[in-house]
Motif scaffolding. Structure first.
Motif, PDB file in Angstrom:
ATOM      1  N   ALA A 157       0.838  -1.203   0.000  1.00  0.00           N
ATOM      2  CA  ALA A 157       0.000   0.000   0.000  1.00  0.00           C
ATOM      3  C   ALA A 157       0.873   1.255   0.000  1.00  0.00           C
ATOM      4  O   ALA A 157       0.587   2.233  -0.711  1.00  0.00           O
ATOM      5  CB  ALA A 157      -0.923  -0.007   1.207  1.00  0.00           C
ATOM      6  N   GLU A 158       1.938   1.227   0.771  1.00  0.00           N
ATOM      7  CA  GLU A 158       2.843   2.374   0.826  1.00  0.00           C
ATOM      8  C   GLU A 158       3.542   2.585  -0.513  1.00  0.00           C
ATOM      9  O   GLU A 158       3.693   3.716  -0.991  1.00  0.00           O
ATOM     10  CB  GLU A 158       3.878   2.155   1.936  1.00  0.00           C
ATOM     11  N   GLU A 159       3.956   1.492  -1.139  1.00  0.00           N
ATOM     12  CA  GLU A 159       4.648   1.583  -2.422  1.00  0.00           C
ATOM     13  C   GLU A 159       3.779   2.233  -3.492  1.00  0.00           C
ATOM     14  O   GLU A 159       4.279   2.969  -4.353  1.00  0.00           O
ATOM     15  CB  GLU A 159       5.079   0.185  -2.878  1.00  0.00           C
ATOM     16  N   TYR A 160       2.474   1.961  -3.441  1.00  0.00           N
ATOM     17  CA  TYR A 160       1.571   2.492  -4.469  1.00  0.00           C
ATOM     18  C   TYR A 160       0.898   3.797  -4.049  1.00  0.00           C
ATOM     19  O   TYR A 160      -0.014   4.270  -4.717  1.00  0.00           O
ATOM     20  CB  TYR A 160       0.517   1.437  -4.838  1.00  0.00           C
ATOM     21  N   GLY A 161       1.346   4.365  -2.936  1.00  0.00           N
ATOM     22  CA  GLY A 161       0.862   5.676  -2.530  1.00  0.00           C
ATOM     23  C   GLY A 161      -0.536   5.708  -1.957  1.00  0.00           C
ATOM     24  O   GLY A 161      -1.214   6.740  -2.019  1.00  0.00           O
ATOM     25  N   VAL A 162      -0.977   4.599  -1.383  1.00  0.00           N
ATOM     26  CA  VAL A 162      -2.296   4.576  -0.744  1.00  0.00           C
ATOM     27  C   VAL A 162      -2.233   5.373   0.558  1.00  0.00           C
ATOM     28  O   VAL A 162      -1.394   5.110   1.420  1.00  0.00           O
ATOM     29  CB  VAL A 162      -2.750   3.128  -0.459  1.00  0.00           C
ATOM     30  N   GLU A 163      -3.102   6.330   0.707  1.00  0.00           N
ATOM     31  CA  GLU A 163      -3.159   7.140   1.929  1.00  0.00           C
ATOM     32  C   GLU A 163      -4.032   6.435   2.961  1.00  0.00           C
ATOM     33  O   GLU A 163      -5.189   6.117   2.686  1.00  0.00           O
ATOM     34  CB  GLU A 163      -3.726   8.522   1.615  1.00  0.00           C
ATOM     35  N   VAL A 164      -3.482   6.193   4.146  1.00  0.00           N
ATOM     36  CA  VAL A 164      -4.216   5.522   5.215  1.00  0.00           C
ATOM     37  C   VAL A 164      -4.334   6.466   6.397  1.00  0.00           C
ATOM     38  O   VAL A 164      -3.321   6.942   6.922  1.00  0.00           O
ATOM     39  CB  VAL A 164      -3.521   4.212   5.649  1.00  0.00           C
ATOM     40  N   VAL A 165      -5.560   6.753   6.811  1.00  0.00           N
ATOM     41  CA  VAL A 165      -5.821   7.641   7.943  1.00  0.00           C
ATOM     42  C   VAL A 165      -6.355   6.794   9.098  1.00  0.00           C
ATOM     43  O   VAL A 165      -7.402   6.140   8.967  1.00  0.00           O
ATOM     44  CB  VAL A 165      -6.840   8.745   7.579  1.00  0.00           C
ATOM     45  N   LEU A 166      -5.636   6.802  10.217  1.00  0.00           N
ATOM     46  CA  LEU A 166      -6.001   5.979  11.370  1.00  0.00           C
ATOM     47  C   LEU A 166      -6.696   6.809  12.439  1.00  0.00           C
ATOM     48  O   LEU A 166      -6.716   8.040  12.379  1.00  0.00           O
ATOM     49  CB  LEU A 166      -4.758   5.307  11.928  1.00  0.00           C
ATOM     50  N   ASN A 167      -7.266   6.107  13.441  1.00  0.00           N
ATOM     51  CA  ASN A 167      -8.062   6.760  14.490  1.00  0.00           C
ATOM     52  C   ASN A 167      -9.135   7.650  13.853  1.00  0.00           C
ATOM     53  O   ASN A 167      -9.438   8.739  14.345  1.00  0.00           O
ATOM     54  CB  ASN A 167      -7.158   7.593  15.415  1.00  0.00           C
ATOM     55  N   ALA A 168      -9.687   7.149  12.755  1.00  0.00           N
ATOM     56  CA  ALA A 168     -10.688   7.899  11.984  1.00  0.00           C
ATOM     57  C   ALA A 168     -11.958   7.055  11.885  1.00  0.00           C
ATOM     58  O   ALA A 168     -11.991   6.060  11.153  1.00  0.00           O
ATOM     59  CB  ALA A 168     -10.156   8.229  10.598  1.00  0.00           C
ATOM     60  N   THR A 169     -12.973   7.439  12.624  1.00  0.00           N
ATOM     61  CA  THR A 169     -14.220   6.675  12.668  1.00  0.00           C
ATOM     62  C   THR A 169     -15.234   7.263  11.693  1.00  0.00           C
ATOM     63  O   THR A 169     -15.648   8.422  11.840  1.00  0.00           O
ATOM     64  CB  THR A 169     -14.811   6.683  14.091  1.00  0.00           C
ATOM     65  N   VAL A 170     -15.616   6.490  10.699  1.00  0.00           N
ATOM     66  CA  VAL A 170     -16.649   6.928   9.754  1.00  0.00           C
ATOM     67  C   VAL A 170     -18.005   6.802  10.445  1.00  0.00           C
ATOM     68  O   VAL A 170     -18.412   5.711  10.846  1.00  0.00           O
ATOM     69  CB  VAL A 170     -16.604   6.098   8.462  1.00  0.00           C
ATOM     70  N   ILE A 171     -18.683   7.929  10.606  1.00  0.00           N
ATOM     71  CA  ILE A 171     -19.954   7.937  11.335  1.00  0.00           C
ATOM     72  C   ILE A 171     -21.152   8.153  10.417  1.00  0.00           C
ATOM     73  O   ILE A 171     -22.297   8.084  10.871  1.00  0.00           O
ATOM     74  CB  ILE A 171     -19.941   9.015  12.444  1.00  0.00           C
ATOM     75  N   GLY A 172     -20.879   8.380   9.145  1.00  0.00           N
ATOM     76  CA  GLY A 172     -21.989   8.564   8.219  1.00  0.00           C
ATOM     77  C   GLY A 172     -21.605   8.190   6.804  1.00  0.00           C
ATOM     78  O   GLY A 172     -20.498   8.493   6.346  1.00  0.00           O
ATOM     79  N   LEU A 173     -22.508   7.495   6.100  1.00  0.00           N
ATOM     80  CA  LEU A 173     -22.330   7.149   4.690  1.00  0.00           C
ATOM     81  C   LEU A 173     -23.643   7.452   3.982  1.00  0.00           C
ATOM     82  O   LEU A 173     -24.709   7.000   4.421  1.00  0.00           O
ATOM     83  CB  LEU A 173     -21.966   5.670   4.533  1.00  0.00           C
ATOM     84  N   TYR A 174     -23.560   8.204   2.892  1.00  0.00           N
ATOM     85  CA  TYR A 174     -24.768   8.700   2.234  1.00  0.00           C
ATOM     86  C   TYR A 174     -24.801   8.264   0.772  1.00  0.00           C
ATOM     87  O   TYR A 174     -23.750   8.008   0.156  1.00  0.00           O
ATOM     88  CB  TYR A 174     -24.817  10.228   2.357  1.00  0.00           C
ATOM     89  N   PRO A 175     -26.007   8.154   0.184  1.00  0.00           N
ATOM     90  CA  PRO A 175     -26.150   7.641  -1.186  1.00  0.00           C
ATOM     91  C   PRO A 175     -25.358   8.423  -2.224  1.00  0.00           C
ATOM     92  O   PRO A 175     -24.977   7.879  -3.263  1.00  0.00           O
ATOM     93  CB  PRO A 175     -27.661   7.759  -1.451  1.00  0.00           C
ATOM     94  N   GLU A 176     -25.081   9.683  -1.951  1.00  0.00           N
ATOM     95  CA  GLU A 176     -24.320  10.515  -2.891  1.00  0.00           C
ATOM     96  C   GLU A 176     -22.822  10.212  -2.835  1.00  0.00           C
ATOM     97  O   GLU A 176     -22.006  10.966  -3.375  1.00  0.00           O
ATOM     98  CB  GLU A 176     -24.569  11.997  -2.591  1.00  0.00           C
ATOM     99  N   LYS A 177     -22.484   9.115  -2.140  1.00  0.00           N
ATOM    100  CA  LYS A 177     -21.085   8.693  -1.974  1.00  0.00           C
ATOM    101  C   LYS A 177     -20.290   9.736  -1.195  1.00  0.00           C
ATOM    102  O   LYS A 177     -19.155  10.087  -1.548  1.00  0.00           O
ATOM    103  CB  LYS A 177     -20.455   8.365  -3.321  1.00  0.00           C
ATOM    104  N   GLU A 178     -20.909  10.214  -0.140  1.00  0.00           N
ATOM    105  CA  GLU A 178     -20.268  11.140   0.790  1.00  0.00           C
ATOM    106  C   GLU A 178     -20.198  10.477   2.159  1.00  0.00           C
ATOM    107  O   GLU A 178     -21.056   9.659   2.523  1.00  0.00           O
ATOM    108  CB  GLU A 178     -21.050  12.450   0.874  1.00  0.00           C
ATOM    109  N   ILE A 179     -19.161  10.837   2.925  1.00  0.00           N
ATOM    110  CA  ILE A 179     -19.014  10.286   4.264  1.00  0.00           C
ATOM    111  C   ILE A 179     -18.667  11.404   5.241  1.00  0.00           C
ATOM    112  O   ILE A 179     -18.123  12.445   4.860  1.00  0.00           O
ATOM    113  CB  ILE A 179     -17.914   9.201   4.337  1.00  0.00           C
ATOM    114  N   THR A 180     -18.998  11.172   6.497  1.00  0.00           N
ATOM    115  CA  THR A 180     -18.534  12.030   7.585  1.00  0.00           C
ATOM    116  C   THR A 180     -17.633  11.180   8.480  1.00  0.00           C
ATOM    117  O   THR A 180     -17.951  10.027   8.779  1.00  0.00           O
ATOM    118  CB  THR A 180     -19.701  12.612   8.394  1.00  0.00           C
TER     119      THR A 180
END
Length: 522
Positions: free
Chosen positions: A72-95
């Protein structure tokens, strides 16, 4: 509001695999995970995986996790930790809650790979300190190096219960019993067998009646249940324990998908989203992979993630439809091979009486956790031969074939069908290298020399406990049930990088015990 080509929710095996595949195609994915470390369950899995090379068989879970993170690091995948997704919406948006802030992101595509949570059963005293989930025990042992307890009772004989029981033994805990309300062992027989020969008894058609203790667990009472799962009076059994470990299945963590409005379905495996063959839900651009879409092994989750990642990249124009179909066809074949055999999804809940080869299943294995002496000889891996040779005690059709690739002399064959029982070719000469013993993810292969010296034979077995016995140590040999059968002497201990921490322990036993001796204690 930041926008990304692909937002992945969950940095476990499915999520990371999907992000890597998408990044390989030129996409810029971001992965959010609520934990402090990425990798999901992989870093708790110290055992070797089943399957074939393409499934990363005979590689330990934490090593697979390390490889995924590096890729993942080699291909530049950004990983954000301690990040809780609390919302997912049909418009493909998240909080996402990151620290004290709630942030808003939008993706062209979203992959939900949130995994699953442990189930729990209720019984008198089930909320006392000392009652924990098997996953929690694994976290304590394999991530934080803390013993969950000294004397443990395990409830549940699925693969999780069996694997964690063995890891508890490796950590130095005493596992007093494995208990299950079902009348049969639920997980792989090879997992049950390696626990059984360590001396752990199985109590099928039993469950917990009460966890004892005033402020915390000090004991447990189990009792037998009838076919309606009602306690049978007078069958109670007591154990002094300080920990009760519960492994009674998982439930998909699918709440975000339901919140987004995806079509859901209630199945025996949990509440899951309706998905097509590429992992896309009923909402265009929202995908699911891994345990959130169906409870399976981590090997399957990684392949599902890769299929979704390739499909997302194709939908975004990063590869042609022909390229996508070619890659997905290969991945589907790999996934399909993991879904074959006695433990295939279509066989869940069924009573399998014969192997694919028409051999009667060991009833003792299903009821007591080990193959009986009068049953083992019916399987093609159990052979008698002059000189050193492998004995294969793999008795169920499970998807696994590393032993076939490991033998440099071709003594072991499985064939094209990955679920076939291994066969020992007695015409081929075994050189006693031990690669088959070390490669077996189920620790079900032994090297036997029936004519080691006059009146004695040698047995080479896989050994994954510390401290390692030393050459010259004397002790007892134990049979498949964990019962002592004879005195034994250690005549060899072999460790090698190629064995990947599976040591080969060779003991000398009386010649008439060569087919029984399967474990050693000083």
């Amino acid at each position: 509001m930041k926008r990304y080509d692909l937002i992945v929710i969950g940095a476990g095996p499915a999520g990371l695999s999907a992000a890597i595949e998408a990044a390989k195609c030129g996409m810029k994915p971001i992965v959010f995970d609520e934990n402090a470390k990425p990798g999901g369950q992989l870093f708790k899995q110290i055992h070797k995986f089943f399957g074939s090379k393409e499934h990363r068989a005979k590689i330990r879970g934490f090593k697979i996790g390390e490889d995924l993170l590096k890729e993942a690091e080699e291909y530049g995948v950004e990983v954000v930790l301690n990040a809780t997704v609390i919302g997912l919406y049909p418009e493909k948006e998240i909080t996402v809650k990151i620290g004290d802030q709630v942030k808003h992101f939008k993706g062209d595509s979203i992959l939900v790979a949130t995994g699953a949570s442990e189930n729990m059963v209720t019984f008198k005293g089930w909320t006392k300190p000392g009652v924990i989930g098997a996953g929690a025990a694994q976290t304590m042992m394999n991530l934080h190096h803390v013993m969950p307890g000294e004397k443990v009772l395990m409830l549940g004989t699925g693969n999780v219960g069996l694997v964690v029981s063995y890891q508890l033994l490796q950590a130095g805990c005493e596992v007093v019993a494995l208990v299950d309300a079902a009348p049969r062992v639920g997980g792989y027989g090879v997992h049950a067998s390696k626990v059984s020969r360590c001396g752990v008894p199985f109590y099928l058609s039993h469950t917990i009646k009460e966890a004892e203790g005033d402020e915390y667990v000090t004991g447990v009472t189990i009792a037998e249940v009838d076919d309606k799962f009602q306690f049978i009076p007078g069958t109670e059994k007591h154990f002094d324990v300080d920990t009760i470990c519960v492994a009674v299945g998982l439930s998909p963590s699918s709440q975000l998908l339901k919140q987004a409005g995806c079509k859901m379905m209630d199945t025996p495996g949990g509440y899951i989203p309706e998905c097509d063959e590429f992992g896309q839900t009923s909402i265009d651009g929202i995908f699911a992979a891994g345990d959130v879409s169906s409870i399976e092994e981590a090997s399957s989750a990684m392949i599902e993630g890769r299929i979704a990642g390739v499909s997302i990249a194709a939908a975004a124009g990063y590869m042609t439809e022909e390229e996508r179909m070619a890659q997905c066809e290969s991945l589907e074949q790999a996934l399909g091979s993991l879904r074959k055999g006695m433990f295939a999804p279509e066989n869940r809940g069924k009573i399998i009486k014969e192997t694919e080869e028409g051999i009667e299943i060991s009833t003792n294995l299903l009821k007591k956790g080990y193959v009986a002496d009068d049953e083992i000889a019916r399987y093609p891996g159990f052979v008698k031969k002059v000189g050193v040779h492998p004995v294969m005690e793999c008795t169920q059709n499970i998807p696994c074939n590393p032993c076939q690739d490991a033998c440099p002399k071709g003594c072991i064959t499985i064939g094209e069908n990955i679920t076939s029982l291994p066969v020992v070719d007695v015409e081929k000469e075994c050189i006693g290298c031990g690669m088959c013993v070390a490669s077996c993810s189920g620790q079900a292969i032994f090297l036997i020399d029936e004519g080691y010296e006059e009146g004695y034979a040698s047995v080479t077995m896989p050994y994954e406990f510390l401290p390692l016995p030393q050459k010259g140590d004397k002790g007892m040999a134990f049979d498949r049930s964990g019962s002592p059968v004879c005195e034994a002497e250690v005549i060899g201990v072999k460790s090698a990088k190629a064995f990947d921490h599976t040591n080969l322990l060779t003991i000398k036993v009386p010649a008439d015990m060569v087919d029984k001796a399967r474990f050693f204690k000083r």
